[in-house]
Design a protein around this motif. Sequence first.
Motif, PDB file in Angstrom:
ATOM      1  N   ARG A   1      46.916 -89.381  43.075  1.00 52.75           N
ATOM      2  CA  ARG A   1      47.245 -89.080  41.611  1.00 52.75           C
ATOM      3  C   ARG A   1      46.250 -90.223  40.817  1.00 52.75           C
ATOM      4  NH1 ARG A   1      53.701 -88.287  41.947  1.00 52.75           N
ATOM      5  NH2 ARG A   1      53.623 -86.729  43.706  1.00 52.75           N
ATOM      6  N   ARG A   2      45.256 -89.720  40.151  1.00 56.51           N
ATOM      7  CA  ARG A   2      44.459 -90.628  39.732  1.00 56.51           C
ATOM      8  C   ARG A   2      44.661 -90.897  38.009  1.00 56.51           C
ATOM      9  NH1 ARG A   2      38.290 -88.939  40.189  1.00 56.51           N
ATOM     10  NH2 ARG A   2      38.655 -88.942  42.707  1.00 56.51           N
ATOM     11  N   ALA A   3      44.638 -92.469  38.060  1.00 52.65           N
ATOM     12  CA  ALA A   3      44.997 -92.670  36.421  1.00 52.65           C
ATOM     13  C   ALA A   3      43.921 -92.167  35.675  1.00 52.65           C
ATOM     14  CB  ALA A   3      44.881 -94.177  36.677  1.00 52.65           C
ATOM     15  N   GLY A   4      44.342 -91.974  34.416  1.00 51.70           N
ATOM     16  CA  GLY A   4      43.560 -91.422  33.291  1.00 51.70           C
ATOM     17  C   GLY A   4      43.022 -90.106  33.604  1.00 51.70           C
ATOM     18  N   SER A   5      43.599 -89.301  34.674  1.00 48.50           N
ATOM     19  CA  SER A   5      43.114 -88.043  34.805  1.00 48.50           C
ATOM     20  C   SER A   5      44.089 -86.870  35.135  1.00 48.50           C
ATOM     21  CB  SER A   5      42.066 -88.158  36.209  1.00 48.50           C
ATOM     22  OG  SER A   5      42.322 -87.151  36.924  1.00 48.50           O
ATOM     23  N   VAL A   6      43.708 -85.718  34.987  1.00 48.51           N
ATOM     24  CA  VAL A   6      44.858 -84.478  34.892  1.00 48.51           C
ATOM     25  C   VAL A   6      44.393 -83.508  36.364  1.00 48.51           C
ATOM     26  CG1 VAL A   6      45.329 -84.565  32.392  1.00 48.51           C
ATOM     27  CG2 VAL A   6      43.466 -83.413  33.136  1.00 48.51           C
ATOM     28  N   GLY A   7      43.746 -84.048  36.996  1.00 48.79           N
ATOM     29  CA  GLY A   7      43.842 -83.362  38.329  1.00 48.79           C
ATOM     30  C   GLY A   7      42.796 -82.236  38.406  1.00 48.79           C
ATOM     31  N   GLN A   8      43.285 -81.253  39.121  1.00 50.65           N
ATOM     32  CA  GLN A   8      42.663 -79.802  39.298  1.00 50.65           C
ATOM     33  C   GLN A   8      43.318 -78.614  38.730  1.00 50.65           C
ATOM     34  OE1 GLN A   8      42.869 -81.765  42.718  1.00 50.65           O
ATOM     35  NE2 GLN A   8      40.930 -82.816  42.445  1.00 50.65           N
ATOM     36  N   PRO A   9      42.684 -77.544  38.722  1.00 49.22           N
ATOM     37  CA  PRO A   9      43.292 -76.428  38.356  1.00 49.22           C
ATOM     38  C   PRO A   9      44.335 -76.159  39.234  1.00 49.22           C
ATOM     39  CG  PRO A   9      41.032 -75.972  38.191  1.00 49.22           C
ATOM     40  CD  PRO A   9      41.235 -77.317  39.049  1.00 49.22           C
ATOM     41  N   LEU A  10      45.641 -75.569  38.731  1.00 45.07           N
ATOM     42  CA  LEU A  10      46.647 -75.173  39.294  1.00 45.07           C
ATOM     43  C   LEU A  10      46.533 -73.752  40.012  1.00 45.07           C
ATOM     44  CD1 LEU A  10      49.252 -76.392  37.026  1.00 45.07           C
ATOM     45  CD2 LEU A  10      49.518 -76.840  39.238  1.00 45.07           C
ATOM     46  N   PRO A  11      47.130 -73.442  40.912  1.00 45.45           N
ATOM     47  CA  PRO A  11      47.133 -72.159  41.763  1.00 45.45           C
ATOM     48  C   PRO A  11      46.953 -70.851  40.682  1.00 45.45           C
ATOM     49  CG  PRO A  11      48.832 -73.313  42.801  1.00 45.45           C
ATOM     50  CD  PRO A  11      48.425 -74.225  41.702  1.00 45.45           C
ATOM     51  N   GLY A  12      46.159 -70.041  40.792  1.00 44.92           N
ATOM     52  CA  GLY A  12      45.944 -69.009  39.802  1.00 44.92           C
ATOM     53  C   GLY A  12      45.272 -69.306  38.673  1.00 44.92           C
ATOM     54  N   VAL A  13      44.843 -70.415  38.296  1.00 42.74           N
ATOM     55  CA  VAL A  13      44.263 -70.921  37.074  1.00 42.74           C
ATOM     56  C   VAL A  13      42.904 -70.678  37.184  1.00 42.74           C
ATOM     57  CG1 VAL A  13      43.894 -72.527  35.310  1.00 42.74           C
ATOM     58  CG2 VAL A  13      46.395 -71.954  36.140  1.00 42.74           C
ATOM     59  N   GLU A  14      42.236 -70.000  36.643  1.00 43.13           N
ATOM     60  CA  GLU A  14      40.650 -70.136  36.403  1.00 43.13           C
ATOM     61  C   GLU A  14      40.320 -70.960  35.335  1.00 43.13           C
ATOM     62  OE1 GLU A  14      37.915 -66.644  37.084  1.00 43.13           O
ATOM     63  OE2 GLU A  14      39.668 -65.854  36.673  1.00 43.13           O
ATOM     64  N   LEU A  15      39.194 -72.056  35.361  1.00 43.35           N
ATOM     65  CA  LEU A  15      39.113 -73.108  34.529  1.00 43.35           C
ATOM     66  C   LEU A  15      37.884 -73.539  34.476  1.00 43.35           C
ATOM     67  CD1 LEU A  15      41.307 -75.957  33.119  1.00 43.35           C
ATOM     68  CD2 LEU A  15      39.225 -76.662  34.086  1.00 43.35           C
ATOM     69  N   CYS A  16      37.224 -73.655  33.171  1.00 41.59           N
ATOM     70  CA  CYS A  16      35.680 -74.059  33.201  1.00 41.59           C
ATOM     71  C   CYS A  16      35.639 -75.011  32.160  1.00 41.59           C
ATOM     72  CB  CYS A  16      34.877 -72.943  32.789  1.00 41.59           C
ATOM     73  SG  CYS A  16      33.658 -72.534  34.085  1.00 41.59           S
ATOM     74  N   VAL A  17      34.606 -76.064  32.269  1.00 40.70           N
ATOM     75  CA  VAL A  17      34.306 -76.738  31.046  1.00 40.70           C
ATOM     76  C   VAL A  17      32.937 -76.373  30.707  1.00 40.70           C
ATOM     77  CG1 VAL A  17      33.351 -79.075  30.363  1.00 40.70           C
ATOM     78  CG2 VAL A  17      35.607 -78.739  31.647  1.00 40.70           C
ATOM     79  N   VAL A  18      32.755 -75.920  29.196  1.00 37.96           N
ATOM     80  CA  VAL A  18      31.534 -75.300  28.886  1.00 37.96           C
ATOM     81  C   VAL A  18      31.080 -75.965  27.528  1.00 37.96           C
ATOM     82  CG1 VAL A  18      32.477 -73.035  29.711  1.00 37.96           C
ATOM     83  CG2 VAL A  18      32.573 -73.527  27.298  1.00 37.96           C
ATOM     84  N   ASP A  19      29.809 -75.811  27.514  1.00 35.10           N
ATOM     85  CA  ASP A  19      29.001 -76.254  26.509  1.00 35.10           C
ATOM     86  C   ASP A  19      29.331 -75.405  25.234  1.00 35.10           C
ATOM     87  OD1 ASP A  19      27.105 -74.307  26.550  1.00 35.10           O
ATOM     88  OD2 ASP A  19      25.677 -75.556  27.429  1.00 35.10           O
ATOM     89  N   ALA A  20      28.294 -75.658  24.080  1.00 34.71           N
ATOM     90  CA  ALA A  20      28.921 -74.869  22.758  1.00 34.71           C
ATOM     91  C   ALA A  20      28.305 -73.474  22.834  1.00 34.71           C
ATOM     92  CB  ALA A  20      28.105 -75.354  21.762  1.00 34.71           C
ATOM     93  N   ASP A  21      27.287 -73.140  24.075  1.00 35.20           N
ATOM     94  CA  ASP A  21      26.967 -71.901  24.023  1.00 35.20           C
ATOM     95  C   ASP A  21      27.668 -70.955  24.962  1.00 35.20           C
ATOM     96  OD1 ASP A  21      24.897 -72.459  22.467  1.00 35.20           O
ATOM     97  OD2 ASP A  21      23.665 -73.293  24.038  1.00 35.20           O
ATOM     98  N   GLY A  22      28.706 -71.821  25.776  1.00 39.88           N
ATOM     99  CA  GLY A  22      29.631 -71.027  26.716  1.00 39.88           C
ATOM    100  C   GLY A  22      28.964 -71.215  28.088  1.00 39.88           C
ATOM    101  N   ALA A  23      28.038 -72.217  28.392  1.00 37.84           N
ATOM    102  CA  ALA A  23      27.402 -72.423  29.710  1.00 37.84           C
ATOM    103  C   ALA A  23      28.239 -73.635  30.241  1.00 37.84           C
ATOM    104  CB  ALA A  23      25.928 -72.741  29.689  1.00 37.84           C
ATOM    105  N   GLU A  24      28.584 -73.411  31.616  1.00 38.07           N
ATOM    106  CA  GLU A  24      29.377 -74.177  32.220  1.00 38.07           C
ATOM    107  C   GLU A  24      28.499 -75.708  32.401  1.00 38.07           C
ATOM    108  OE1 GLU A  24      30.665 -72.836  35.880  1.00 38.07           O
ATOM    109  OE2 GLU A  24      31.832 -74.706  36.386  1.00 38.07           O
ATOM    110  N   CYS A  25      29.223 -76.692  32.022  1.00 40.56           N
ATOM    111  CA  CYS A  25      28.612 -77.970  32.189  1.00 40.56           C
ATOM    112  C   CYS A  25      28.714 -78.293  33.570  1.00 40.56           C
ATOM    113  CB  CYS A  25      29.734 -78.864  31.306  1.00 40.56           C
ATOM    114  SG  CYS A  25      29.636 -78.618  29.692  1.00 40.56           S
ATOM    115  N   ASP A  26      27.703 -79.414  33.769  1.00 42.98           N
ATOM    116  CA  ASP A  26      27.590 -80.184  34.990  1.00 42.98           C
ATOM    117  C   ASP A  26      28.613 -80.991  34.993  1.00 42.98           C
ATOM    118  OD1 ASP A  26      25.270 -78.721  35.644  1.00 42.98           O
ATOM    119  OD2 ASP A  26      24.000 -80.139  34.657  1.00 42.98           O
ATOM    120  N   PRO A  27      29.007 -81.426  36.338  1.00 43.81           N
ATOM    121  CA  PRO A  27      30.080 -82.725  36.479  1.00 43.81           C
ATOM    122  C   PRO A  27      29.356 -83.784  35.612  1.00 43.81           C
ATOM    123  CG  PRO A  27      29.745 -81.561  38.476  1.00 43.81           C
ATOM    124  CD  PRO A  27      28.859 -80.620  37.717  1.00 43.81           C
ATOM    125  N   GLY A  28      30.338 -84.518  35.149  1.00 42.55           N
ATOM    126  CA  GLY A  28      29.830 -85.472  34.406  1.00 42.55           C
ATOM    127  C   GLY A  28      29.774 -85.490  32.919  1.00 42.55           C
TER     128      GLY A  28
END
Length: 507
Positions: free
Chosen positions: A313-340
Amino acid sequence: MAIELIVRAENNRERLAIVGPEGPATYANLLTASAHTAGRLLGDVCDLDGNRVAYLVGPGTDHVATLWGIWRAGGVAVPLAVSHPARELAMIIDDAEPICLIADAAHEAQLLDIAADRDLPLHKIKDLVRPVVSTLPEVEEQRAALMVYTSGTTGRPKGVVTTHAQVAAQVGSVSGAWGWRADDRILHVLPLHHVHGLHVALGSALIAGACCEFLVPFDAAAVWDRFASGEISVFMAVPTVYRRLVWAWEANGTHQEEWSRGARTLRLMVSGSAALPVDLLERWEAITGQRLLERYGMTEIGMALSNPLDGERRAGSVGQPLPGVELCVVDADGAECDPGTSGEIVVRGPQVFAEYWHREEETATVFRDGWFLTGDEAVLDDGYYRIVGRRSVDIIKTGGYKVSALEIEEVLRGHPKVSDIAVVGVDDADWGERVCAAVEVAAGGTVRQQPGSVDEAGLAEQLRTWARAQLAPYKVPKQVRVVDELPRNAMGKVMKPTLRALFHDGE
Ligand code: MCA
Ligand code: AMP
């Protein structure tokens, strides 16, 4: 499958479901009371057919029986907040257009005038639970179940509509991921007009056949005493509550050892609704031996990200997607961001809400290609997501409640001494963010425009009184400052980030 929680309750009839102000209640008690409530609400019709029923009922058995009763009659439940003043209650009722209202004895008075002015039937719990024999409708899982009001960037709170299938998905995913068992007992201290209290803490317990014990109002020493009893296995709260518990522990020389020993016996403690400061997570662990499990969610989607039950359980972090949840981090154009690289969290899946009630355009703007745009910014760091901020400065999270700066500004602008006003959220050790307001005084106003002056304090109190009469208590500004002129950019827009500095000496 129809209403998942009801179906599961049938399998747990003899188990203890609720411990609350009305005493203990089994699942069988809940089923009986909710069947009667449904029958009474139906009267001569055979299905409420998606009509809304708004209810103002304190936490406990009556609350759950009312919610289930509305569902079993085919209605859409609209939970109202017991802390809200008449204006907010009326606003939600007018927006939701319910066919009737329900109140328990303790809160009936709050709805009397509203019901009378609108010619709405106001049912009392004691009348609804009177035995009645009726045939209840089949309620398909695709039908709307619930409307929870949430603040947004557009000022007035809007109704988030979820279907029975979406409620079941929201409740089921955390119940499974956090290992809920029938012999669990949660100590519940949260309001029930929001998803945290209603689905995450209460629903996930009930779907597992576990027991939910209500402790209301929140009282830090009473919570510690319940931990010390050894009877509680799960606890969930917002960071402000954990902060208050730490303060209560530190202030108490007598019971620290007993309280800490009791807290160690719990199976799981969860934090969410706002960022959990790392110093708080560490202090809590030092006092209780409990590593808080932090998760991230939103009214529109239930819970989306969670630290693991087993594993780091990492401090300052909210972990990973729960079962059944599709989640992505995207830029202003909707393209998936690289890790970091940070971007906006977008979510898809069976737990995502159906629509904002009567707000087709707003609903359309928060979806892109089937993905819900959360407005929250995050970054994927070494396999764990970290929330880095929010897109809108006009959304404030105070003590776990989301409030709209624009709504507060609209109300305060109505005060005769206010020419213009800007509301901001300022970092705060207790509340996470506290609501603060900077005011330009109307011409002819008698206020000496000096921050910290006596007149400023007087005006602050007048504005707070004005706000308190119209807004939920947590929306009332904690600090008010008078300014000659609000800082604006070339477009005339108030520069809110600059304004925050004005309030830092009030900490
Ligand atoms: C109470 N006050 C507040 C708040 N709560 N002011 C700002 N922010 C608040 N959250 C006001 C009171 O009205 C009072 O005002 C003064 O602050 C002191 O109140 P106090 O008695 O100390 O507070 P309390 O009544 O003990 O409440 C504190 C609380 C409560 C227990 C932390 O705020 C709470 O239950 N928060 C949880 C909210 C929640 O469940 N959010 C989940 C949303 P005055 O002095 O003027 O009378 S759902 C969500 O976020 C998503 C789905 C998710 O991820 O979970
Ligand atoms: P609400 O609209 O009341 O459902 O609040 C949802 C918002 O709470 C999210 O959009 C986030 O901004 C915030 N939130 C919830 N959980 C967390 C968390 N663990 N860390 C930071 N922010 C959170």
